[in-house]
Design a protein around this motif. Structure first.
Motif, short mmCIF file in Angstrom:
data_model
loop_
_atom_site.label_atom_id
_atom_site.label_comp_id
_atom_site.label_asym_id
_atom_site.label_seq_id
_atom_site.Cartn_x
_atom_site.Cartn_y
_atom_site.Cartn_z
N VAL A 100 0.75 -1.06 0.13
CA VAL A 100 0.04 -0.05 -0.03
C VAL A 100 0.78 1.28 0.06
N PHE A 101 1.85 1.11 0.71
CA PHE A 101 2.91 2.29 0.84
C PHE A 101 3.40 2.71 -0.50
N CYS A 102 4.03 1.50 -1.13
CA CYS A 102 4.65 1.79 -2.41
C CYS A 102 3.69 2.24 -3.54
N MET A 103 2.50 1.50 -3.59
CA MET A 103 1.37 1.93 -4.40
C MET A 103 0.99 3.77 -4.29
N PHE A 104 1.01 3.89 -2.93
CA PHE A 104 0.64 5.15 -2.73
C PHE A 104 1.97 6.38 -3.19
N SER A 105 3.13 5.75 -2.92
CA SER A 105 4.20 6.52 -3.38
C SER A 105 4.27 6.82 -4.57
N LEU A 106 4.21 5.69 -5.70
CA LEU A 106 4.33 5.81 -7.00
C LEU A 106 3.21 6.38 -7.69
N SER A 107 2.21 6.43 -7.18
CA SER A 107 0.76 7.11 -7.66
C SER A 107 1.11 8.75 -7.30
N THR A 108 1.49 8.96 -6.32
CA THR A 108 1.96 10.19 -5.86
C THR A 108 2.84 10.92 -6.76
N LYS A 109 3.96 10.10 -6.84
CA LYS A 109 5.23 10.55 -7.94
C LYS A 109 4.52 10.68 -9.33
N ASN A 110 3.72 9.71 -9.73
CA ASN A 110 3.28 9.88 -11.26
C ASN A 110 2.24 11.19 -11.31
N LEU A 111 1.51 11.43 -10.36
CA LEU A 111 0.50 12.45 -10.31
C LEU A 111 1.35 13.91 -10.17
N LEU A 112 2.17 13.91 -9.41
CA LEU A 112 2.90 15.10 -9.38
C LEU A 112 3.82 15.48 -10.84
N ASN A 113 4.46 14.40 -11.64
CA ASN A 113 4.99 14.51 -12.66
C ASN A 113 4.09 14.90 -13.88
N THR A 114 2.89 14.15 -13.90
CA THR A 114 1.84 14.63 -14.78
C THR A 114 1.40 16.25 -14.62
N SER A 115 1.19 16.57 -13.30
CA SER A 115 0.52 18.10 -13.18
C SER A 115 1.68 18.90 -13.36
N ILE A 116 2.93 18.65 -13.18
CA ILE A 116 3.88 19.57 -13.71
C ILE A 116 3.99 19.75 -15.01
N GLY A 117 4.06 18.51 -15.98
CA GLY A 117 4.01 18.64 -17.16
C GLY A 117 2.63 19.38 -17.83
N VAL A 118 1.61 19.22 -17.34
CA VAL A 118 0.63 19.98 -17.86
C VAL A 118 0.73 21.61 -17.86
N SER A 119 1.13 21.81 -16.35
CA SER A 119 1.20 23.39 -16.19
C SER A 119 2.28 24.14 -17.08
N ARG A 120 3.43 23.58 -17.62
CA ARG A 120 4.19 24.02 -18.59
C ARG A 120 3.74 24.52 -19.80
#
Length: 93
Positions: free
Chosen positions: A73-93
């Motif tokens: 659960v911790f790994c999935m939460f970490s990976l999904s948070t990382k992917n979500l943050l990477n996706t939102s940074i790319g969209v804001s550019r």
């Protein structure tokens, strides 16, 4: 915690002070207990520590399953948070 009328036929005993069932996990299946342990429910941990685990009959398999489930659960939460943050940074550019 419970009265046994015959093998497999139990009755949960209520607390004399608060009139609630002391431990409802006595009649639950193992998978329900495991899911509640993964969800960090205090009553499940209390049942595990006081009513299931004994020094002479320690069930290491259940503890390994709970820790492994929490790790996943911790790994999935970490990976999904990382992917979500990477996706939102790319969209804001």
């Amino acid at each position: 915690l419970f009265g046994q009328y015959s093998p497999g036929n139990i009755c949960l005993i209520k607390c004399e002070n608060c009139k609630s069932v002391a431990d409802e996990y006595i009649e639950c299946e193992f998978m329900i207990l495991l899911i509640d342990l993964i969800l960090h429910k205090p009553k499940a941990y209390r049942h595990l520590l006081y009513n299931v685990l004994h020094q002479d009959t320690l069930d290491v398999e259940m503890l390994v399953d709970v820790f492994f489930g929490n790790f996943l659960v911790f790994c999935m939460f970490s990976l999904s948070t990382k992917n979500l943050l990477n996706t939102s940074i790319g969209v804001s550019r």
